[in-house]
Each structure stands twice: as structure tokens, then as C-alpha cells.
Design an enzyme around this catalytic site. Structure first.
Site, PDB file in Angstrom:
ATOM      1  N   LYS A  13       0.838  -1.207   0.000  1.00 34.96           N
ATOM      2  CA  LYS A  13       0.000   0.000   0.000  1.00 34.96           C
ATOM      3  C   LYS A  13       0.873   1.259   0.000  1.00 34.96           C
ATOM      4  CE  LYS A  13      -3.748   2.096   2.747  1.00 34.96           C
ATOM      5  NZ  LYS A  13      -4.602   1.908   3.951  1.00 34.96           N
ATOM      6  N   SER A  46      -9.238   2.497   2.973  1.00 34.17           N
ATOM      7  CA  SER A  46      -8.267   3.173   2.127  1.00 34.17           C
ATOM      8  C   SER A  46      -7.324   2.216   1.388  1.00 34.17           C
ATOM      9  CB  SER A  46      -7.432   4.144   2.974  1.00 34.17           C
ATOM     10  OG  SER A  46      -6.704   3.459   3.980  1.00 34.17           O
ATOM     11  N   SER A  88      -9.958   0.215   7.056  1.00 38.22           N
ATOM     12  CA  SER A  88      -9.263   0.409   5.783  1.00 38.22           C
ATOM     13  C   SER A  88      -8.696  -0.848   5.157  1.00 38.22           C
ATOM     14  CB  SER A  88      -8.142   1.442   5.946  1.00 38.22           C
ATOM     15  OG  SER A  88      -8.685   2.726   6.122  1.00 38.22           O
TER      16      SER A  88
END
Length: 521
Positions: free
Chosen positions: A143, A218, A242
């Protein structure tokens, strides 16, 4: 005459005040436009470099050949075995996954950049006379906010572009020690605080299963890439859902460990000084066995503790996977604060019935009052009244999905209270008692913050007491009150989406600072 003079003076004061307010607004608008223009060349340069990099990789790896197809036909377990037995080289596997990842990216826009060092790491593995570790040669996606030496962790913000990190995160260091090959970084929503996945630098990531829907956020780029088969294992992060929400939206598995079980050192946070809520790394995969293996390897032998002495040295406990005894499982199917939609409740009920059929005991579990819980989350999350977020947003283009957040944090506190009061009135298209909780949120003074921390402590104790009374092993519950939503709705539903984070955020707020002596794993 005196009355008319008095009215004249009042009028002058009112007009003067309005003029000052208008001047203040116009000045801030002008300043924002100037700041945005200053950052625009940075954004354009980043976009150009990214596009050129993808074109170059596309020319080299864009066409999937027979060898690549054969590698992707292997099960994850077979892939690991073939790498361990040297039937495949790390470079062959890396190139196969770059090729597949490019295909998935073309459909979903999920990748920010490929990691230049990946080929070097793969070659070093191939040149060794021995196997480096149990993840030898396995490509892993990372990520955006997980730091990698020499690369940016942007959070979708222009001001963080071209500011390369000087060190790997602890998680990346351990993965490299295990023989893994981090090969790309994936997209996120701006500031990480959205359940959509869009930012003005890298654009919008779509759901691999349905491009009109969001993959969640996210860790949305991770979810889209893994869902499409462009990666078999990924690293995300989670503070209010997330990891869990993108996995739920995209049909994959994810795990968010308890605070400090996986080291957060080297993750660039959006709220670095938040109190009572802590972001943690998470692991994502389409294969539950691979997810378990990766978690186990990260926790074993104090591997993290070598780089981060604050990482809790709690060993992996394999007994739950070996025990044959039947479990006592708490459950709830919906929460009054934000009732589930569609077939969400049916899915949980079906899971409950399947577990009961297998001989396990299912017991109703009572969650704390939703409004009190969300007021607590908002007070702790935005105790600085949005100051840090507003600083991050200076000069940035704000995506529509985050515009409600941005506007809310620009308001002075007294005006937020007025807006929240209006939202609680029964006015069509305005009424939202749940949304008003977030608009009003933020502990203003130290006493408020200490009171909220006291409420958090009491809530944690209530949950522990109920858990012990029921003698539970697990809890079965909805991940989120609804499935993936259209990309176009992430801005219009922002207040509702944040309200629905009660399903994931309540466990973050209730997370224990101290570990129980008896751990399940």
C-alpha cells in the site's frame, strides 16, 4: 432622531462585519488558488513519470506468454513449493506477476508505481546457493503509505510527492528477510480517510469485479489488484476499516491485528497524533491459508522485534488451528445505529446456521450504544478539530469524495455546532442525526479529552465483562452494513459512509491497550 442614528450605527457595524467576512473568504480563496497553482507542476510531473514508466513496462511485459500463463495457473501453495524447489526462479515469477498486474491495473487503475529494486531483489535470490526463507521469491504488493526506501508515501497529496523515504518500514524489512519480493505500490484515497479510492494525482481506482463500483478504502488499490489476480499477497493498513472494508467490497480476505502486534513503524499516517485510536498494518489475500501463513511468519521468532523493540513479542499460537473442541461464538446481525442493508443480515444468519450445524454454540452479543460510541470515536479522532488534516489539505485539489470532510473542517467550532443542530432538525435533505455526530466531533479541551478516554476505558471493560460472562472464543458479525457502492456515490454518501463505520471503527475504539494473558493466536 436618536433611534435612527442608533440604527444607522448598527447598520454600519453589520455591513462592516459582513465586508470583513467577505474579505476573509476572498483572501482564503485567492490564497488557495495560488497554493494550488504552485503544486500543479509537481502533480503534472508525477503523472508524466508514472505514465512513462507504465508504458515502458507495458512494452516489455504487456503480452502474457505461455510461461506467464502457466505460472498463474499454479495454486499459491504450488507456487511456493516450486520456488522452494527451484523449479521456478524468483525473476520468472516476478515478471509473470508484473505482466498480470499491468493487465489488472489497466482495468482498475490500482497501481501507483512498480518498485525498481524488485528485479535486483529477485536476481539476488536466484544467485543464492540456498533458499532465503519460507516466502522465497513470492511477489508482494504494498500500500502507498507503507514506506519503501527511495520511494514516496504520498497519501494522495501533492506536497508528499518527490519526498522519498530513507528507510523501509519494519514490515517490508521482515518480508525481505523472509525472501519475499515487494514489487509495486498501490493506490489510496487522499489522506486515507475515505471508503472510496481516489486522489487528484493517481486518479480513481475501480472494483475489479465491477468497474462502476468502488473497491473500498483506504487499501482500495490493494483490494483491486489482489481481487484481479495481479498479486497473491498484499500489505495494507487499518484504523477505521481500511483493510476490512476493501476486502468486504472486493471479495477477498484480510486481517487487522490488535495494536502493536504488527509493527506500525514505517507507515506514513494521516493522523499521526490521534489519541485513543491507532492505525495498524494489515494483510490481504484471496487465499485464507496464505493469509494465515504470512501472519504466522511475521509474528514468529520475534522477527519484528529485531527492528522495532515496541513490537509486542507475543508468539504465534497454533493451538486454535489444531484443537477439535467446539467453540462458543458471539454474534450480532445488525446494529440499531445504522441497520444493515440488502442481504447483509441474511449472510450473517446463514453463517450462524452453518456454524451451529457443525456443533458450535452461537450466543447473542450486545454492542454499546451506537450514538455514544460514534460520539466517542469522533471526539478522539478529531480532538485537534481537524487542524492536521487542514494543514495536509493546504494547496491540494480536493476530490469530490472528500469535499464534505474538507468543508466541515474549515468551519469554526461554534459554526459546526450550529450546523450539527440544524442537521438534527426534521428538514428534508438536511436531517441526519448520525452525520451530526461527526460534524460536531472533536474534544476541545484537555478535560473533554480525559473524560472521553475515561468513557473509552469503561466501554472496553463492559465488552470484556460480557465476553468473559459468555465465555466466548470468537465473534461473528457484519463487516459493513452494505456491499460495494458506485464510485459516483462516495461523495454524496460520505456522511452515511462515515456513520456506517461504526461496524469497523467500534473495534478500533474498543481495542485493548493491554493484552490478556490468554491469547487465541
Amino acid at each position: 432622531m436618536e433611534d435612527s442614528g442608533c440604527c444607522y450605527n448598527y447598520t454600519k457595524w453589520i455591513c462592516g462585519g459582513l465586508l470583513l467576512a467577505l474579505t476573509w473568504v476572498m483572501w482564503n480563496i485567492a490564497k488557495r488558488i495560488i497554493d494550488m497553482n504552485m503544486l500543479r507542476p509537481t502533480v503534472e510531473r508525477k503523472k508524466r513519470i508514472r505514465e512513462e514508466g507504465f508504458k515502458a513496462l507495458g512494452r516489455k511485459y504487456g503480452n502474457i506468454n505461455t510461461n506467464t500463463e502457466n505460472i498463474h495457473k499454479l495454486s499459491d501453495q504450488q507456487l511456493i513449493q516450486d520456488l522452494q524447489n527451484r523449479k521456478l526462479t524468483a525473476t520468472q515469477v516476478l515478471e509473470a506477476f508484473i505482466s498480470k498486474a499491468l493487465q489488472v491495473h489497466e482495468k482498475t487503475n490500482c497501481i501507483i508505481e512498480f518498485i525498481p529494486e524488485a528485479h535486483k531483489w529477485a536476481k539476488e535470490l536466484d544467485d543464492r546457493s540456498d533458499i532465503k526463507g519460507p516466502l522465497h521469491g513470492i511477489p508482494i504488493s504494498i500500500k502507498d503509505n507503507c514506506d519503501i526506501f527511495g520511494l514516496d508515501s504520498t497519501l494522495g497529496l501533492a506536497k508528499k510527492c518527490f519526498n522519498p523515504k530513507t528507510e523501509h518500514s519494519v514490515i517490508v524489512k521482515v518480508l525481505l528477510d523472509l525472501g519475499a519480493v515487494p514489487f509495486c505500490k498501490t493506490n489510496v484515497p487522499q489522506t486515507l480517510l475515505s471508503y472510496g479510492c481516489t486522489n487528484p494525482i493517481f486518479g480513481t481506482t475501480t472494483n475489479f469485479l465491477n468497474p462502476t463500483l468502488t473497491p473500498g478504502g483506504s487499501s482500495g488499490g490493494e483490494a483491486a489488484l489482489i481481487s484481479g489476480g495481479g498479486s497473491i499477497l498484499g500489505i495494507g493498513s487499518d484504523i477505521g476499516g481500511s483493510v476490512r472494508i476493501p476486502c468486504h467490497f472486493s471479495g477477498i480476505y484480510g486481517v487487522k491485528t490488535t495494536k502493536d502486534r504488527l509493527s506500525p513503524t514505517g507507515f506514513t499516517p494521516s493522523l499521526p497524533n490521534v489519541i485513543g485510536m491507532a492505525g495498524v498494518p494489515g494483510i490481504m489475500s484471496k487465499n485464507i491459508d496464505l493469509l494465515i501463513l504470512c501472519t504466522k511468519l511475521l509474528l514468529e521468532e520475534n522477527r519484528q522485534h529485531h527492528y522495532d523493540h515496541l513490537a509486542l513479542p507475543i508468539p504465534w499460537n497454533n493451538k486454535p488451528f489444531e484443537e477439535k473442541r467446539k467453540l462458543r461464538i458471539g454474534y450480532y446481525t445488525s446494529l440499531p445505529y445504522f441497520p444493515v442493508l440488502g442481504d447483509t443480515e441474511e449472510v450473517v444468519v446463514n453463517a450462524k446456521r452453518a456454524l451451529e450445524k457443525d456443533g458450535h454454540t452461537l450466543l447473542p452479543f450486545q454492542m454499546p450504544d451506537g450514538f455514544k460510541m460514534m460520539e466517542l470515536m469522533a471526539a478522539l479522532s478529531f480532538a485537534d478539530l481537524g487542524t492536521h488534516l487542514c494543514k495536509n489539505w493546504e494547496g491540494e485539489v480536493i476530490p469530490l469524495a472528500l469535499l464534505p470532510n474538507f468543508l466541515a473542517f474549515q468551519l469554526p467550532h461554534w459554526l459546526k455546532k450550529v450546523v450539527a443542530w440544524v442537521m438534527e432538525l426534521p428538514i428534508p435533505f438536511v436531517h441526519s442525526k448520525r452525520g451530526s455526530v461527526f460534524v460536531r466531533g472533536g474534544a476541545r479541551i484537555s478535560k473533554d479529552l480525559m473524560d472521553r478516554m475515561g468513557e473509552r476505558k469503561a466501554m472496553i471493560q463492559d465488552l470484556i465483562t460480557q465476553w468473559k460472562r459468555l465465555e466466548l472464543d470468537l465473534l461473528l458479525c457484519p463487516t459493513f452494513p452494505f456491499p460495494a457502492i458506485p464510485n459516483s456515490m462516495t461523495s454524496r454518501m460520505q456522511c452515511k459512509i462515515f456513520s456506517s463505520s461504526y461496524y469497523t471503527g467500534n473495534w478500533k475504539g474498543a481495542e485493548q491497550e493491554q493484552y490478556k494473558k490468554k491469547r487465541r493466536f
